[in-house]
Design a protein around this motif. Structure first.
Motif, PDB file in Angstrom:
ATOM      1  N   CYS A  76      26.236  12.587 -49.215  1.00  0.00           N
ATOM      2  CA  CYS A  76      25.884  13.895 -49.764  1.00  0.00           C
ATOM      3  C   CYS A  76      24.930  14.618 -48.819  1.00  0.00           C
ATOM      4  N   CYS A  96      21.524  14.866 -51.208  1.00  0.00           N
ATOM      5  CA  CYS A  96      20.736  13.693 -51.629  1.00  0.00           C
ATOM      6  C   CYS A  96      21.033  12.458 -50.800  1.00  0.00           C
ATOM      7  N   CYS A 132      29.238  15.800 -54.659  1.00  0.00           N
ATOM      8  CA  CYS A 132      28.536  14.540 -54.942  1.00  0.00           C
ATOM      9  C   CYS A 132      28.526  14.297 -56.453  1.00  0.00           C
ATOM     10  N   CYS A 185      24.515  14.492 -57.709  1.00  0.00           N
ATOM     11  CA  CYS A 185      23.708  15.712 -57.779  1.00  0.00           C
ATOM     12  C   CYS A 185      24.528  16.996 -57.658  1.00  0.00           C
ATOM     13  N   GLY A 197      25.845  18.170 -55.028  1.00  0.00           N
ATOM     14  CA  GLY A 197      25.795  18.716 -53.667  1.00  0.00           C
ATOM     15  C   GLY A 197      27.109  18.475 -52.930  1.00  0.00           C
TER      16      GLY A 197
HETATM   17 ZN    ZN Z   1      24.021  14.225 -53.933  1.00  0.00          ZN
END
Ligand code: ZN
Ligand code: BJW
Length: 247
Positions: A126, A129, A154, A157, A159
Motif C-alpha cells: 500500500c 500504509c 488496500c 486502509c 489506499g
Molecule cells: Zn493501506
C-alpha cells in the motif's frame, strides 16, 4: 577461452557472490534499462514512471506500466544464465546471490535466499500504509506498454497499492543492503553479471568486494575492459558465458 587463473580462482573460492542486473534476464526476453534501442529508459521517461512523485501525479499510468512489465515476466522463463547460477550454488561452499532485478527468474531457476536490492514486481504494497495485500495479485491482462490501469485498493486502509520496487530517490531495503555489503566484504570471488553499474548504492557492491581483495569477474557483452590482475571481463552474453565458466 576462459583465463586459467580465473578458472582456478573459481575452483578454489569458498564464498562466491553473484551480483546480477537486467542483462542476466535479457536472454529471457525481459528488456534491460539502458541498452541502446531496446532499453526501457530509451523508450520511457523514468521521471514519469519510476519515482514516488510520478505515482502521486498519475497512479494509473505508473500501475499500468508495471502491470505490463509484470505480465512480460510471467510469460518468460529462466535462461541458461539463471540456471547456471542456481547450479553453482550446489558446487561451492557458500554462495550469496544479490540481484537488482525485480523479476523472479532466479527463484524460478531454483536459487534460494535471493537478495533483492530493488524489490519485486510481484510484491506490491500500500502506498499509504505500506501493508501488503492478503491476496496475491491476479494475472494481468494482455500487454500494451503504457496502458493506464487504476491500482487496486488496500483492504486495510483503502489506499492505493503501488509496485513493490525501489524507485529513484527511495531508500533500498536496509536488511537487504546490509546483507549485500557484508557478503561483498567477505567473499573471495564476485561475479557481476549484466549490469551497467551506474545505479547507486547497488553499484557499490562489486567495488566493496574488489577493495576487500576478492577476484571480480564482469560478464557483459558491452563491458569496459578491466586493468587489475584480479579483475576480469568476459564480454559475452550471460547465457553463453555462465554455463561455460561454471562447467
Ligand atoms: Zn493501506
Ligand atoms: C547483458 C546482456 C546479456 C545486455 N548478458 N549482459 C550518487 C551519484 C548520483 C546519483 C545518486 C548517487 N547515489 C544515489 C543516487 C541517485 C540514484 C542513482 O543512482 N542514480 C544514477 C542513475 C545516477 N539512486 C537512487 O535513487 C537509489 N536510492 C537512493 O540512493 O536512496 C538514497 C537517496 C535518496 C534521495 C536522494 C538521493 C539518494 C534508488 C535507485 C533505485 C533504482 N531503481 C531502478 C528501477 C527499479 C524499478 C523498476 O524496475 O522499474 O532499478 S532503475 C534501474 O536501474 C533498475 C535497475 O535495477 C537499475 C540498474 O540497472 P541494471 O540492472 O544495471 O540495468 P542496465 O540496463 O543499466 O544495464 C544492463 C547491462 O546488461 C548493460 O551493461 C548491458 O550491456 C548488459 N547486457 N544484455 C549480459 N545477454
Amino acid at each position: 577461452m576462459m583465463p586459467a587463473s580465473l578458472i582456478s580462482a573459481l575452483r578454489s573460492a569458498r564464498h562466491v557472490v553473484v551480483f546480477t542486473g537486467a542483462g542476466v534476464s535479457a536472454e529471457s526476453g525481459i528488456p534491460t534499462f539502458r541498452d541502446a534501442l531496446t532499453g526501457l529508459w530509451e523508450r520511457f521517461d523514468p521521471g514519469e514512471l519510476a519515482t514516488p512523485e510520478a505515482f502521486r501525479r498519475d497512479p494509473a499510468l505508473v500501475w499500468g506500466w508495471y502491470e505490463w512489465r509484470r505480465m512480460r515476466v510471467l510469460q518468460s522463463q529462466p535462461n541458461p544464465a539463471h540456471l547456471a547460477i542456481a547450479d553453482l550454488a550446489r558446487h561451492v561452499p557458500q554462495l550469496t546471490l544479490i540481484t537488482q532485478n525485480v523479476d523472479d527468474l532466479h527463484e524460478r531457476a531454483g536459487s534460494e535466499d535471493v537478495i533483492h536490492l530493488h524489490g519485486s514486481l510481484h510484491r506490491p504494497r500500500c502506498f499509504a500504509c505500506a501493508r501488503e495485500p492478503a491476496e496475491p495479485l491476479s494475472t494481468p491482462d494482455e500487454p500494451e506498454g503504457g496502458r493506464r490501469l487504476e491500482p487496486p485498493r488496500c483492504s486495510h486502509c483503502g489506499g492505493r497499492l503501488r509496485p513493490g520496487v525501489v524507485w529513484f530517490g527511495e531508500s533500498l531495503p536496509v536488511a537487504a543492503l546490509n546483507a549485500a555489503f557484508q557478503a561483498a566484504g567477505e567473499c573471495d570471488l564476485l561475479l557481476s553479471v549484466g549490469t551497467s553499474g551506474v545505479v547507486y548504492p547497488a553499484a557499490e557492491v562489486p567495488h566493496r568486494a574488489r577493495d576487500a581483495g576478492a577476484t571480480v569477474v564482469h560478464v557483459n557483452p558491452q563491458g569496459e575492459p578491466t586493468a587489475g590482475n584480479r579483475e576480469y571481463l568476459i564480454a559475452l552474453p550471460a547465457g553463453e558465458a555462465l554455463p561455460e565458466l561454471l562447467r
